[in-house]
Design a protein around this motif. Structure first.
Motif: not given
Length: 294
Positions: A158-169, A268-285
């Motif tokens: 497998h590839q981790d990017a399958t589960f933790l997808h970013t744009e760009p990859l 790397e969060s700079q100039e990176t889009k975290w995919n809103p369809e990923n199972w994992l999402q940041p939360t308020e907590d």
């Protein structure tokens, strides 16, 4: 002297992974394992994990599976328990000692457990990220993986990017710390060097709210030639850096020795889009915490 050299950084970029000895001392590894033993000793096993699944009751099965899926998909800001197959009998009792029942514990050890938080934000880890040019790395998730003796399951290619997808990859890196020797016998990692240059063929996505299952896959995992995989044994205290697109796997642990690992992912969060369809999402907590702060 930097823990990660220029030559190391070049090899990581070329191969998509890198093995480094001596990230943690043996005593630090033992301390992390001891703390995990305490967590396991007092764990509260969720009721749905104890249920014996029955295909004779389709609606009941659906409810049970939904419970499992919901338990997983809402675990990003919690510490939760995930078990190997066959460790409960039909009454929900352990068939093995409970400390040998777990596949992993995740996904926010880095946020709530002080020893794991310290290891995650250590100067060596921060130095690795800086050497690789990461400007604003954040921590996505963390896991303790047990790879139990005799029953520790295979992890298919497998590839981790399958589960933790970013744009760009290519903005995600796994940090895989061996708390015991990871060997050919007890299920060390295997990699296809350079495979991170080929993109990804599959993504795990959340399904629309109110639908079941809660996650699905878009695309298919490619078929890989077994001859291309190279083993990556690592000594206790060593670390494997894993580029998010590199293809890797591990075999079942058929040995009598466990293969305990603490692993986490940074992005790397700079100039990176975290995919809103990923199972994992940041939360308020728990928003994704910055690596360069404690």
């Amino acid at each position: 002297m930097d823990f990660l050299t220029d030559q190391d950084a070049k090899k990581y970029q070329e191969d998509g992974y890198l093995i480094l000895d001596g990230l943690l001392s043996p005593a630090e590894c033992d301390e992390l394992r001891l703390r995990m033993g305490e967590i396991v000793d007092r764990m509260d096993v969720p009721e749905h994990c104890r249920i014996q699944f029955s295909t004779n009751h389709d609606e009941q099965l659906k409810t049970q599976m939904q419970g499992n899926a919901d338990y997983f998909i809402t675990s990003g800001d919690k510490i939760r328990f995930f078990f190997e197959k066959g460790v409960f009998d039909d009454k929900g009792d352990f068939t093995v000692p409970k400390e040998r029942s777990l596949n992993k514990i995740g996904h926010a050890l880095h946020a709530y457990e002080p020893l794991y938080k310290t290891a995650t934000h250590s100067p060596k880890i921060q130095g690795i990220a800086k050497k690789l040019g990461l400007k604003s790395p954040v921590i996505l998730q963390s896991m303790y993986i047990f790879k139990q003796p005799g029953i520790g399951g295979e992890v298919t290619p497998h590839q981790d990017a399958t589960f933790l997808h970013t744009e760009p990859l290519g903005r995600v890196m796994g940090v895989w710390i061996a708390l015991e020797d990871a060997t050919l016998d007890n299920g060390c990692l295997w990699f296809i060097p350079g495979s991170h240059n080929n993109g990804i063929t599959r993504r795990m996505v959340r399904t629309p709210e109110g639908t079941y299952p809660l996650t699905d896959f878009v695309g298919r995992e490619a078929t890989y030639d077994d001859k291309l995989f190279i083993p990556a044994p690592v000594k206790k205290g060593g670390v494997v850096l894993i580029e998010g697109k590199v293809v890797h796997k591990s075999e079942q642990n058929a040995s009598e020795k466990s293969r305990h690992v603490y692993t986490f992912h940074i992005m790397e969060s700079q100039e990176t889009k975290w995919n809103p369809e990923n199972w994992l999402q940041p939360t308020e907590d728990l928003p994704f915490p910055a690596l360069y702060t404690k």
